[in-house]
Design a protein around this motif. Sequence first.
Motif, PDB file in Angstrom:
ATOM      1  N   VAL A   1       1.098  -1.204  -0.083  1.00  0.00           N
ATOM      2  CA  VAL A   1       0.118  -0.113  -0.007  1.00  0.00           C
ATOM      3  C   VAL A   1       0.819   1.159  -0.035  1.00  0.00           C
ATOM      4  O   VAL A   1       1.412   1.788   0.998  1.00  0.00           O
ATOM      5  N   GLU A   2       1.208   1.722  -1.145  1.00  0.00           N
ATOM      6  CA  GLU A   2       2.041   2.722  -1.329  1.00  0.00           C
ATOM      7  C   GLU A   2       1.524   4.127  -0.640  1.00  0.00           C
ATOM      8  O   GLU A   2       2.211   4.920  -0.090  1.00  0.00           O
ATOM      9  N   SER A   3       0.111   4.170  -0.810  1.00  0.00           N
ATOM     10  CA  SER A   3      -0.453   5.502  -0.058  1.00  0.00           C
ATOM     11  C   SER A   3      -0.466   5.417   1.392  1.00  0.00           C
ATOM     12  O   SER A   3      -0.501   6.502   1.894  1.00  0.00           O
ATOM     13  N   ARG A   4      -0.136   4.349   2.111  1.00  0.00           N
ATOM     14  CA  ARG A   4       0.132   4.422   3.346  1.00  0.00           C
ATOM     15  C   ARG A   4       1.496   4.214   3.965  1.00  0.00           C
ATOM     16  O   ARG A   4       1.707   3.521   4.996  1.00  0.00           O
ATOM     17  N   THR A   5       2.354   4.312   3.021  1.00  0.00           N
ATOM     18  CA  THR A   5       4.016   4.027   3.097  1.00  0.00           C
ATOM     19  C   THR A   5       4.428   5.488   3.278  1.00  0.00           C
ATOM     20  O   THR A   5       4.298   6.244   2.408  1.00  0.00           O
ATOM     21  N   PHE A   6       5.351   5.666   4.497  1.00  0.00           N
ATOM     22  CA  PHE A   6       5.721   7.047   4.663  1.00  0.00           C
ATOM     23  C   PHE A   6       7.063   6.893   5.035  1.00  0.00           C
ATOM     24  O   PHE A   6       7.900   6.264   5.761  1.00  0.00           O
ATOM     25  N   ILE A   7       7.914   7.918   4.848  1.00  0.00           N
ATOM     26  CA  ILE A   7       9.136   8.391   4.937  1.00  0.00           C
ATOM     27  C   ILE A   7       9.190   9.595   6.354  1.00  0.00           C
ATOM     28  O   ILE A   7       8.844  10.527   5.709  1.00  0.00           O
ATOM     29  N   CYS A   8       9.705   9.234   7.280  1.00  0.00           N
ATOM     30  CA  CYS A   8       9.578  10.373   8.361  1.00  0.00           C
ATOM     31  C   CYS A   8      10.795  10.891   8.811  1.00  0.00           C
ATOM     32  O   CYS A   8      11.350  10.541   9.763  1.00  0.00           O
ATOM     33  N   SER A   9      11.542  11.481   7.642  1.00  0.00           N
ATOM     34  CA  SER A   9      12.886  11.960   7.915  1.00  0.00           C
ATOM     35  C   SER A   9      12.395  13.175   8.522  1.00  0.00           C
ATOM     36  O   SER A   9      11.410  13.849   8.579  1.00  0.00           O
ATOM     37  N   GLU A  10      13.698  13.679   9.377  1.00  0.00           N
ATOM     38  CA  GLU A  10      13.397  14.919  10.207  1.00  0.00           C
ATOM     39  C   GLU A  10      13.063  16.266   9.102  1.00  0.00           C
ATOM     40  O   GLU A  10      12.073  16.882   9.545  1.00  0.00           O
ATOM     41  N   LYS A  11      13.671  16.153   8.136  1.00  0.00           N
ATOM     42  CA  LYS A  11      13.151  17.243   7.032  1.00  0.00           C
ATOM     43  C   LYS A  11      12.486  16.962   6.052  1.00  0.00           C
ATOM     44  O   LYS A  11      12.951  15.814   5.254  1.00  0.00           O
ATOM     45  N   GLN A  12      11.217  17.413   5.397  1.00  0.00           N
ATOM     46  CA  GLN A  12      10.526  16.951   4.423  1.00  0.00           C
ATOM     47  C   GLN A  12      11.448  16.926   3.318  1.00  0.00           C
ATOM     48  O   GLN A  12      11.284  15.961   2.446  1.00  0.00           O
ATOM     49  N   GLU A  13      12.318  17.794   3.043  1.00  0.00           N
ATOM     50  CA  GLU A  13      12.962  17.806   1.693  1.00  0.00           C
ATOM     51  C   GLU A  13      14.009  16.427   1.590  1.00  0.00           C
ATOM     52  O   GLU A  13      14.423  16.182   0.407  1.00  0.00           O
ATOM     53  N   ASP A  14      14.364  15.938   2.648  1.00  0.00           N
ATOM     54  CA  ASP A  14      15.069  14.667   2.579  1.00  0.00           C
ATOM     55  C   ASP A  14      14.326  13.627   2.306  1.00  0.00           C
ATOM     56  O   ASP A  14      14.893  12.527   1.891  1.00  0.00           O
ATOM     57  N   ALA A  15      12.932  13.621   2.317  1.00  0.00           N
ATOM     58  CA  ALA A  15      12.026  12.469   1.654  1.00  0.00           C
ATOM     59  C   ALA A  15      11.894  12.833   0.442  1.00  0.00           C
ATOM     60  O   ALA A  15      11.644  11.872  -0.454  1.00  0.00           O
ATOM     61  N   GLY A  16      11.788  14.024  -0.094  1.00  0.00           N
ATOM     62  CA  GLY A  16      11.326  14.551  -1.473  1.00  0.00           C
ATOM     63  C   GLY A  16      10.055  14.229  -1.927  1.00  0.00           C
ATOM     64  O   GLY A  16       9.208  13.718  -1.256  1.00  0.00           O
ATOM     65  N   PRO A  17       9.890  14.779  -3.254  1.00  0.00           N
ATOM     66  CA  PRO A  17       8.478  15.039  -3.601  1.00  0.00           C
ATOM     67  C   PRO A  17       7.714  13.664  -3.886  1.00  0.00           C
ATOM     68  O   PRO A  17       6.529  13.604  -4.233  1.00  0.00           O
ATOM     69  N   THR A  18       8.542  12.780  -4.005  1.00  0.00           N
ATOM     70  CA  THR A  18       8.005  11.336  -4.504  1.00  0.00           C
ATOM     71  C   THR A  18       7.627  10.514  -3.600  1.00  0.00           C
ATOM     72  O   THR A  18       7.094   9.432  -3.512  1.00  0.00           O
TER      73      THR A  18
END
Length: 608
Positions: A84-101
């Motif tokens: 479930v990609e819509s329920r998969t999260f990258i919780c890095s400190e900074k949003q830009e480190d997760a990136g727009p994808t």
Amino acid sequence: MSIAEVTRTDSPVPEGAHPSVVEWVDQIAALTLPDDVVWCDGSMAEWDGLANRMVESGTLTRLNPEHRPYSFLARSDPHDVARVESRTFICSEKQEDAGPTNNWHDPREMRATLRPLFEGSMRGRTMYVVPFSMGPLGSPLSKLGVQVTDSPYVAASMGVMTRMGAAALALIGDTTTWVRAVHSVGAPLSPGEQDVPWPSSDTKYITHFPETREIWSFGSAYGGNAILAKKAFALRIASVMARDEGWLAEHMLIIKVTNPRGRVFHVAAAFPSACGKTNLAMLQSTIPGWKVETVGDDIAWLGRGDDGRLRAINPEAGFFGVAPGTGWQSNPTAMETIWGNTIFTNVALRDDGDVWWEGMSDKAPAHLVDWQGNDWTPASGRPAAHPNSRFTVAARQCPSISDDWEDPQGVVIDAIIFGGRRATNVPLVVEARDWEHGVYLGATISSERTAAAEGTLGELRRDPFAMMPFVGYNMADHWAHWLSVGADLRKTGTVPRIFQVNWFRKGADGRFLWPGFGENSRVLEWMLERVDGQVAAKDSPIGLLPHDGALNVEGLDITDDDLAELFAVDAESWRAEADATEQFFATFEGRVPAAVTKQLDLLRAKLG
Ligand code: GTP
Ligand code: SPV
Ligand code: MN
């Protein structure tokens, strides 16, 4: 000590278990409140015990041992069938480190969201502690982790997919970095409550905390959502470790190829989910003198060796392969691999107690029980197996497994392939002019959606490096990292050649133009003859193509028209691709490396 802990009937903590592990397990147990805690040792007896327990609870059906010894069928909840990609999260400190994808969430907020979900989430269940090594035990390239899970199905699957148990636990010492992975199906049981065969929850969270190398997964027991060693660790978390440490964690198969002159090559290839990695990894050559052997089928960890060459290991120990389309014609090696000791999930059950799925044989059996447990006949008008049904089997059972597949130093990579599922535009094979162009080819992979994740089947989507759902940091930074790995290799050693392939181009009538599967050996031949300096190539706006007649089609039933169409480069369509690529790059807000945008300019200039 809580009441729950006092009444728990835990298995003893293994002697020598590192205090950091014991402490963490205690913490998770205090949070999730399982009835008991079982430390997995990885033994055969333990695996049998898990399987027996699941047969009793109805999670597994034992297959007829005359046809499929030591094998089982699992039917998942119909709402829990794929990543479930819509329920998969990258919780890095900074949003830009997760990136727009990636789906980003603030780590503190996510922890606050997860806490109440995990509180008591294992009530009435056993919590299995699953220590594992990704990569051969003790290899300098391997990494360790511990997953706790309240799913015996997941614990057993981890036993197949990783080097799991006491030996891995023993490697965790004072200075070891190990990945913490918490998994709950999110379906606590009240006292006396009857369990269901496939517990799961409608609330799903597959979350990653890259900075602390942690994974928390809630609500699903299926594949990549739950077998956390695989996509969550070996790709998402490992890609961040790799960025920090100067190597690469990629969605790639690895093969060893021997040519008729006896020269050995190793090839790594990235295709999106359900786009042909397992099949290429197990390919049986249709052309004389060429031999392909399997090192890995889904994930590769690559880095510069002491000899300055790019080396790779397969961090996994098993295959979680797509069942539909796997048959004696298309992939006989996989069919041999799954002779027994295999867990099948969401395939159909035959009346003789064996399994079946679409593509296993031309003709479907007259009667089956489908993946949801309903009667099925060929007239039912629906697939008997779920399109993302899978087999879980140990790599060592694969008859084509290569003698160097567990080499602790990794194998030397001579060529890298990027591919996708493209009905139009992308030729059967193109060679990159250099590493930078190769990075551009990887960055611009688009592919038609498959059943491996939720979403509309067949819809074209961007899938750079086949890592769109799996990169644990900013995708544009991933491209920059690839450029730096290339530059590093160039300084001291050899840089592998990069190619792009497309087995899935279709004619105007909608039929595949290329027979694929074993015949893909002909494309491997061309690529590796290029690596070996045996054939010339011709330049085109999109890269280097085989000269007319250079692709070996001897003995193949293919028309000249189809062959021409397989290699056709339509300037207008490619200008449209370039425009779409420009738009895609713009979403990264200036973070795309200049060397990559330069390739886009070059493409446009060549297209005229
Ligand atoms: P994941 O495990 O999801 O990462 O997938 P994968 O990349 O390993 O895909 P796999 O090899 O399992 O193939 C997925 C589907 O594509 C299967 O139904 C195959 O039969 C089909 N397939 C694989 N190779 C070819 C090919 O060369 N030609 C065609 N037409 N279909 C192929
Ligand atoms: C994929 O989707 O790429 C897979 C299957 O390999 S899963 O492990 O479920 O992610
Ligand atoms: Mn995969």
